[in-house]
Design a protein around this motif. Sequence first.
Motif, PDB file in Angstrom:
ATOM      1  N   GLU A 278       0.827  -1.208   0.000  1.00 14.73           N
ATOM      2  CA  GLU A 278       0.000   0.000   0.000  1.00 14.73           C
ATOM      3  C   GLU A 278       0.860   1.256   0.000  1.00 14.73           C
ATOM      4  OE1 GLU A 278      -3.515   2.237   2.589  1.00 14.73           O
ATOM      5  OE2 GLU A 278      -2.500   0.471   3.398  1.00 14.73           O
ATOM      6  N   SER A 279       1.933   1.244   0.787  1.00 12.05           N
ATOM      7  CA  SER A 279       2.840   2.382   0.812  1.00 12.05           C
ATOM      8  C   SER A 279       3.467   2.600  -0.559  1.00 12.05           C
ATOM      9  CB  SER A 279       3.938   2.161   1.860  1.00 12.05           C
ATOM     10  OG  SER A 279       4.885   3.212   1.820  1.00 12.05           O
ATOM     11  N   SER A 280       3.847   1.514  -1.214  1.00 11.95           N
ATOM     12  CA  SER A 280       4.434   1.622  -2.549  1.00 11.95           C
ATOM     13  C   SER A 280       3.438   2.195  -3.549  1.00 11.95           C
ATOM     14  CB  SER A 280       4.916   0.249  -3.030  1.00 11.95           C
ATOM     15  OG  SER A 280       5.950  -0.224  -2.191  1.00 11.95           O
ATOM     16  N   LEU A 281       2.161   1.824  -3.408  1.00 15.29           N
ATOM     17  CA  LEU A 281       1.133   2.348  -4.309  1.00 15.29           C
ATOM     18  C   LEU A 281       0.985   3.851  -4.155  1.00 15.29           C
ATOM     19  CD1 LEU A 281      -1.272   2.154  -6.267  1.00 15.29           C
ATOM     20  CD2 LEU A 281      -2.725   1.638  -4.294  1.00 15.29           C
ATOM     21  N   VAL A 282       0.803   4.325  -2.914  1.00 16.68           N
ATOM     22  CA  VAL A 282       0.582   5.766  -2.733  1.00 16.68           C
ATOM     23  C   VAL A 282       1.852   6.573  -2.992  1.00 16.68           C
ATOM     24  CG1 VAL A 282      -1.328   5.451  -1.124  1.00 16.68           C
ATOM     25  CG2 VAL A 282       0.986   5.679  -0.223  1.00 16.68           C
ATOM     26  N   SER A 283       3.002   5.919  -2.984  1.00 13.71           N
ATOM     27  CA  SER A 283       4.261   6.623  -3.225  1.00 13.71           C
ATOM     28  C   SER A 283       4.633   6.669  -4.705  1.00 13.71           C
ATOM     29  CB  SER A 283       5.407   5.950  -2.451  1.00 13.71           C
ATOM     30  OG  SER A 283       5.153   5.980  -1.069  1.00 13.71           O
ATOM     31  N   THR A 284       3.869   5.979  -5.551  1.00 13.13           N
ATOM     32  CA  THR A 284       4.188   5.949  -6.988  1.00 13.13           C
ATOM     33  C   THR A 284       3.028   6.424  -7.852  1.00 13.13           C
ATOM     34  OG1 THR A 284       3.563   3.601  -7.057  1.00 13.13           O
ATOM     35  CG2 THR A 284       5.913   4.121  -6.811  1.00 13.13           C
ATOM     36  N   ASN A 285       1.933   6.847  -7.234  1.00 14.37           N
ATOM     37  CA  ASN A 285       0.791   7.366  -7.975  1.00 14.37           C
ATOM     38  C   ASN A 285       0.450   8.740  -7.416  1.00 14.37           C
ATOM     39  OD1 ASN A 285      -2.228   7.873  -8.372  1.00 14.37           O
ATOM     40  ND2 ASN A 285      -1.911   6.100  -9.712  1.00 14.37           N
ATOM     41  N   LYS A 286       0.611   9.776  -8.223  1.00  7.14           N
ATOM     42  CA  LYS A 286       0.457  11.145  -7.738  1.00  7.14           C
ATOM     43  C   LYS A 286      -0.951  11.436  -7.228  1.00  7.14           C
ATOM     44  CE  LYS A 286       4.136  13.207 -10.590  1.00  7.14           C
ATOM     45  NZ  LYS A 286       4.748  11.962 -11.070  1.00  7.14           N
TER      46      LYS A 286
ATOM     47  N   ARG B 239      -3.774  11.038   0.072  1.00  6.53           N
ATOM     48  CA  ARG B 239      -3.210  10.721   1.379  1.00  6.53           C
ATOM     49  C   ARG B 239      -2.750  11.997   2.092  1.00  6.53           C
ATOM     50  NH1 ARG B 239      -0.886   6.140   3.687  1.00  6.53           N
ATOM     51  NH2 ARG B 239      -2.520   5.057   2.497  1.00  6.53           N
ATOM     52  N   PHE B 240      -2.125  12.917   1.352  1.00  6.38           N
ATOM     53  CA  PHE B 240      -1.712  14.186   1.951  1.00  6.38           C
ATOM     54  C   PHE B 240      -2.904  14.897   2.586  1.00  6.38           C
ATOM     55  CE2 PHE B 240       2.090  14.898  -1.159  1.00  6.38           C
ATOM     56  CZ  PHE B 240       2.808  13.923  -0.487  1.00  6.38           C
ATOM     57  N   LYS B 241      -4.010  14.976   1.825  1.00  2.00           N
ATOM     58  CA  LYS B 241      -5.194  15.667   2.335  1.00  2.00           C
ATOM     59  C   LYS B 241      -5.765  14.953   3.558  1.00  2.00           C
ATOM     60  CE  LYS B 241      -5.824  19.202  -0.488  1.00  2.00           C
ATOM     61  NZ  LYS B 241      -5.870  20.610  -0.006  1.00  2.00           N
ATOM     62  N   GLU B 242      -5.781  13.627   3.511  1.00  2.67           N
ATOM     63  CA  GLU B 242      -6.329  12.844   4.630  1.00  2.67           C
ATOM     64  C   GLU B 242      -5.522  13.039   5.903  1.00  2.67           C
ATOM     65  OE1 GLU B 242      -6.149   8.927   3.096  1.00  2.67           O
ATOM     66  OE2 GLU B 242      -7.864   9.167   1.742  1.00  2.67           O
ATOM     67  N   ARG B 243      -4.198  13.192   5.760  1.00  2.40           N
ATOM     68  CA  ARG B 243      -3.312  13.245   6.926  1.00  2.40           C
ATOM     69  C   ARG B 243      -2.884  14.668   7.303  1.00  2.40           C
ATOM     70  NH1 ARG B 243      -1.262   7.955   7.621  1.00  2.40           N
ATOM     71  NH2 ARG B 243      -2.958   6.591   6.934  1.00  2.40           N
TER      72      ARG B 243
ATOM     73  N   THR C 245       5.390  13.918   6.494  1.00  3.59           N
ATOM     74  CA  THR C 245       4.979  13.508   5.148  1.00  3.59           C
ATOM     75  C   THR C 245       5.366  12.059   4.871  1.00  3.59           C
ATOM     76  OG1 THR C 245       5.212  15.794   4.352  1.00  3.59           O
ATOM     77  CG2 THR C 245       5.174  14.049   2.688  1.00  3.59           C
ATOM     78  N   LEU C 246       6.595  11.688   5.223  1.00  2.60           N
ATOM     79  CA  LEU C 246       7.047  10.311   5.019  1.00  2.60           C
ATOM     80  C   LEU C 246       6.235   9.338   5.868  1.00  2.60           C
ATOM     81  CD1 LEU C 246      10.931  10.853   4.921  1.00  2.60           C
ATOM     82  CD2 LEU C 246       9.330  10.739   2.999  1.00  2.60           C
ATOM     83  N   THR C 247       5.919   9.746   7.084  1.00  2.00           N
ATOM     84  CA  THR C 247       5.101   8.903   7.955  1.00  2.00           C
ATOM     85  C   THR C 247       3.696   8.744   7.389  1.00  2.00           C
ATOM     86  OG1 THR C 247       6.367   9.507   9.932  1.00  2.00           O
ATOM     87  CG2 THR C 247       4.140   8.687  10.277  1.00  2.00           C
ATOM     88  N   ALA C 248       3.141   9.829   6.812  1.00  2.00           N
ATOM     89  CA  ALA C 248       1.803   9.763   6.214  1.00  2.00           C
ATOM     90  C   ALA C 248       1.750   8.759   5.072  1.00  2.00           C
ATOM     91  CB  ALA C 248       1.387  11.148   5.717  1.00  2.00           C
ATOM     92  N   LEU C 249       2.851   8.605   4.348  1.00  2.00           N
ATOM     93  CA  LEU C 249       2.916   7.641   3.248  1.00  2.00           C
ATOM     94  C   LEU C 249       3.349   6.256   3.732  1.00  2.00           C
ATOM     95  CD1 LEU C 249       4.560   9.875   0.476  1.00  2.00           C
ATOM     96  CD2 LEU C 249       2.134   9.362   0.804  1.00  2.00           C
TER      97      LEU C 249
ATOM     98  N   GLU D 223       5.293  16.408  -4.036  1.00  2.00           N
ATOM     99  CA  GLU D 223       5.219  14.949  -4.116  1.00  2.00           C
ATOM    100  C   GLU D 223       6.452  14.340  -3.462  1.00  2.00           C
ATOM    101  OE1 GLU D 223       6.839  13.977  -8.539  1.00  2.00           O
ATOM    102  OE2 GLU D 223       4.996  15.160  -8.458  1.00  2.00           O
ATOM    103  N   VAL D 224       6.406  13.031  -3.275  1.00  2.00           N
ATOM    104  CA  VAL D 224       7.505  12.282  -2.673  1.00  2.00           C
ATOM    105  C   VAL D 224       7.856  11.115  -3.582  1.00  2.00           C
ATOM    106  CG1 VAL D 224       8.235  10.873  -0.709  1.00  2.00           C
ATOM    107  CG2 VAL D 224       6.785  12.884  -0.329  1.00  2.00           C
ATOM    108  N   ALA D 225       9.138  10.903  -3.785  1.00  2.00           N
ATOM    109  CA  ALA D 225       9.613   9.685  -4.436  1.00  2.00           C
ATOM    110  C   ALA D 225      10.234   8.816  -3.348  1.00  2.00           C
ATOM    111  CB  ALA D 225      10.645   9.999  -5.517  1.00  2.00           C
ATOM    112  N   ALA D 226       9.674   7.625  -3.142  1.00  2.00           N
ATOM    113  CA  ALA D 226      10.177   6.733  -2.089  1.00  2.00           C
ATOM    114  C   ALA D 226      11.358   5.927  -2.631  1.00  2.00           C
ATOM    115  CB  ALA D 226       9.064   5.815  -1.617  1.00  2.00           C
ATOM    116  N   ARG D 227      12.379   6.639  -3.014  1.00  2.00           N
ATOM    117  CA  ARG D 227      13.574   6.054  -3.620  1.00  2.00           C
ATOM    118  C   ARG D 227      14.673   7.111  -3.581  1.00  2.00           C
ATOM    119  NH1 ARG D 227      13.627   9.005  -8.158  1.00  2.00           N
ATOM    120  NH2 ARG D 227      11.675   9.457  -9.246  1.00  2.00           N
ATOM    121  N   MET D 228      15.876   6.697  -3.923  1.00  2.00           N
ATOM    122  CA  MET D 228      16.946   7.673  -4.103  1.00  2.00           C
ATOM    123  C   MET D 228      16.604   8.553  -5.310  1.00  2.00           C
ATOM    124  SD  MET D 228      20.973   6.940  -4.829  1.00  2.00           S
ATOM    125  CE  MET D 228      21.143   5.975  -3.336  1.00  2.00           C
ATOM    126  N   ALA D 229      16.749   9.849  -5.172  1.00  2.00           N
ATOM    127  CA  ALA D 229      16.444  10.748  -6.282  1.00  2.00           C
ATOM    128  C   ALA D 229      17.418  10.541  -7.426  1.00  2.00           C
ATOM    129  CB  ALA D 229      16.504  12.197  -5.804  1.00  2.00           C
ATOM    130  N   ALA D 230      16.928  10.817  -8.618  1.00  2.00           N
ATOM    131  CA  ALA D 230      17.801  10.865  -9.784  1.00  2.00           C
ATOM    132  C   ALA D 230      18.508  12.219  -9.776  1.00  2.00           C
ATOM    133  CB  ALA D 230      16.978  10.654 -11.047  1.00  2.00           C
TER     134      ALA D 230
END
Length: 285
Positions: free
Chosen positions: A4-12, A18-22, A146-150, A173-180
Amino acid sequence: NTEESSLVSTNKYEMKKRFKERGIPTTDFIYTDKAQDLPFSYPVMVKAVDRAGKMGIVKVDRPEELPDCIAFGLAGNWEADKILIEKYAEGKEFSAESISWEGKHTVLNFTEKWSNPPNFVEEMHLQPAPFNEKFKTRMTDIVKATLTALDIKYGPSHTEFRVDDDCNVNIIEVAARMAAENMCDLIQITTNLDYLKATIDIALGKAPDLSSLDRKRFAAVKYLMTETDFERFNWLKEHSKIYGVSPIIESFNGRKMYRNAERYGFYIVDCSSREEVLRLTRGRM
């Protein structure tokens, strides 16, 4: 991290919900595949929802531009059949580079970013961003929330945000990965941390060693986008002021760039002050 975390972290779209909810500070938005009257004023951003690297991203200033911009956003999607339209966040853009272990988040550094509408292809990143200690503490708290919300508990992350003239913050937005964008190189220079090793350690189930963190240097990656950029690059090569360059630097041909992957190349500078970084990358030669 969870599925679930991966889903919300890869779909804007899922991320904005999630941002609005939290209670994470972010702009209003809708999810659609067609032009319509918007519940917020222009300018707005149209965004492909399941891509990165500025794919399908465009700023819209007037209603008559919206249909073509929606088509542009839809073409940038990978699988999704709708796009995100969000109220444009005013102010300067920054990012936070972080690493998480067992739900504990460490902000390694803040990055100052340069980009321009309508597609916001990124021109330069500079670390550290020029935040005073009070604002840095405030932003660190917002990024961690923000990271905790995701529900991001493990690994590197890249949180993009804008700060307006009144110091209001909007999380983009957040990318749950190392940035490019050569962020790994900048982190190594400015914090003395081997970001890649820390990321691999986490993937192997080992706590990252952050004991080497030492924020004393300044660094920037400058992307080659104009003829002037090439002139500066050649001048810096001659004067031995470059830390690193991309393997292939294309010759300038004046093409339009709609996404980050279309830039010509880059160089990195490693300096003892922010002023020196700006002089080498943006000042007079």
